[in-house]
Design a protein around this motif. Sequence first.
Motif, mmCIF file in Angstrom:
data_model
loop_
_atom_site.group_PDB
_atom_site.id
_atom_site.type_symbol
_atom_site.label_atom_id
_atom_site.label_comp_id
_atom_site.label_asym_id
_atom_site.label_seq_id
_atom_site.Cartn_x
_atom_site.Cartn_y
_atom_site.Cartn_z
ATOM 1 N N GLU A 264 0.856 -1.183 0.000
ATOM 2 C CA GLU A 264 0.000 0.000 0.000
ATOM 3 C C GLU A 264 0.889 1.229 0.000
ATOM 4 N N GLY A 265 0.486 2.256 -0.719
ATOM 5 C CA GLY A 265 1.203 3.515 -0.662
ATOM 6 C C GLY A 265 1.120 4.103 0.736
ATOM 7 N N LEU A 266 2.220 4.618 1.247
ATOM 8 C CA LEU A 266 2.218 5.157 2.608
ATOM 9 C C LEU A 266 1.203 6.281 2.759
ATOM 10 N N LYS A 267 1.202 7.225 1.840
ATOM 11 C CA LYS A 267 0.283 8.358 1.983
ATOM 12 C C LYS A 267 -1.169 7.911 1.894
ATOM 13 N N ASP A 268 -1.449 6.923 1.040
ATOM 14 C CA ASP A 268 -2.808 6.376 0.972
ATOM 15 C C ASP A 268 -3.185 5.737 2.307
ATOM 16 N N ALA A 269 -2.235 5.008 2.901
ATOM 17 C CA ALA A 269 -2.508 4.343 4.173
ATOM 18 C C ALA A 269 -2.714 5.356 5.287
ATOM 19 N N VAL A 270 -1.906 6.420 5.291
ATOM 20 C CA VAL A 270 -2.058 7.458 6.312
ATOM 21 C C VAL A 270 -3.450 8.068 6.236
ATOM 22 N N ASP A 271 -3.908 8.354 5.034
ATOM 23 C CA ASP A 271 -5.249 8.926 4.868
ATOM 24 C C ASP A 271 -6.326 7.939 5.298
ATOM 25 N N ARG A 272 -6.166 6.688 4.865
ATOM 26 C CA ARG A 272 -7.198 5.690 5.170
ATOM 27 C C ARG A 272 -7.261 5.367 6.654
ATOM 28 N N ILE A 273 -6.109 5.128 7.253
ATOM 29 C CA ILE A 273 -6.069 4.750 8.666
ATOM 30 C C ILE A 273 -6.423 5.935 9.555
ATOM 31 N N GLY A 274 -5.999 7.129 9.159
ATOM 32 C CA GLY A 274 -6.233 8.309 9.985
ATOM 33 C C GLY A 274 -7.693 8.618 10.211
ATOM 34 N N TYR A 275 -8.526 8.226 9.274
ATOM 35 C CA TYR A 275 -9.961 8.494 9.396
ATOM 36 C C TYR A 275 -10.532 7.891 10.683
ATOM 37 N N LEU A 276 -10.019 6.718 11.045
ATOM 38 C CA LEU A 276 -10.540 6.029 12.227
ATOM 39 C C LEU A 276 -9.574 6.035 13.409
ATOM 40 N N TYR A 277 -8.269 5.968 13.120
ATOM 41 C CA TYR A 277 -7.317 5.696 14.200
ATOM 42 C C TYR A 277 -6.244 6.763 14.385
ATOM 43 N N GLY A 278 -6.266 7.810 13.580
ATOM 44 C CA GLY A 278 -5.253 8.844 13.711
ATOM 45 C C GLY A 278 -4.029 8.555 12.869
ATOM 46 N N GLY A 279 -3.067 9.489 12.913
ATOM 47 C CA GLY A 279 -1.878 9.388 12.090
ATOM 48 C C GLY A 279 -0.807 8.503 12.710
ATOM 49 N N PRO A 280 0.306 8.346 12.005
ATOM 50 C CA PRO A 280 1.411 7.554 12.541
ATOM 51 C C PRO A 280 1.891 8.091 13.886
#
Length: 286
Positions: A264-280
């Motif tokens: 997965e692209g990192l930036k795509d994952a950051v956007d997707r995961i951040g919606y529910l769980y926040g950023g890295p």
Amino acid sequence: MTARDARLHAFRSDLADARLKGEVSADRFVTGRPARITASVADIRKAPRPDAGVNTQVLFGDDVLVFEEAEGWAWVQAERDGYVGYVGATMLGAREHAPTHIVAAPRTFLYPGPDLRFPISGQLSMGSTVTVTGAAETRGTHYALLPSGEALIAGHVRPLGDVAADYVAVAEQFLGTPYLWGGTSGFGIDCSGLVQLAMRMAGRNVLRDSDMQAAGLGEPLDPGPDYAGLKRGDLVFWKGHVAIMTDAETMIHANGHTMLVSREGLKDAVDRIGYLYGGPTGFRRP
């Protein structure tokens, strides 16, 4: 007394590892009995019940210390990473033979003899350790022979100490492997299990859970704006999750989104995961 992580130290109010005497309170202290995992994969559970949650797994050939055995369950500590929990007592055996080889393919089969046409007698994951006592060849296929008389494909094992040069390349062999909470094997694996197993194959034993890895694996890293400072092998952590960078922009991780080990692209994952769980929550360079 100093607080101890119960995941990594065997202690309860009624019983504890003798090595912890003076450090924890318990009614009784015992010395762990050496044993070895004889099942393909053994779940380490939170409690001695079949419906108890799985915290992690140990593999065929892993050594454990047994502190208690009762009603079909054993309270153990894995010697490789220190994890403590309960396994089925039938999954334990004696340490009869010193391991010589480690399974280096993501998955492999055991045969009752050196012939791939035989019905299989079992299966092993990458990271399982075996004792090779001989070799055989049948119709041009080479086999490694075990003390049990069983055989496995010789090209699927390598001598202990013969480690992979690139742990990321090991992790990439697991693409498409099903996600499994608590999993540490080629049959099913979770995010920190992928990091642990891949690094083990590259000669580095690391702690099991993502919070343990985030606290002490390698060195902290500030990747800078837009994560431009990341490179292959760096680790990205979220709360309860970890991913491995395969290059400056792409990562591989076992994840509950695809329920697979996926790129997965990192930036795509950051956007997707951040919606529910926040950023890295952090970055580390092993």
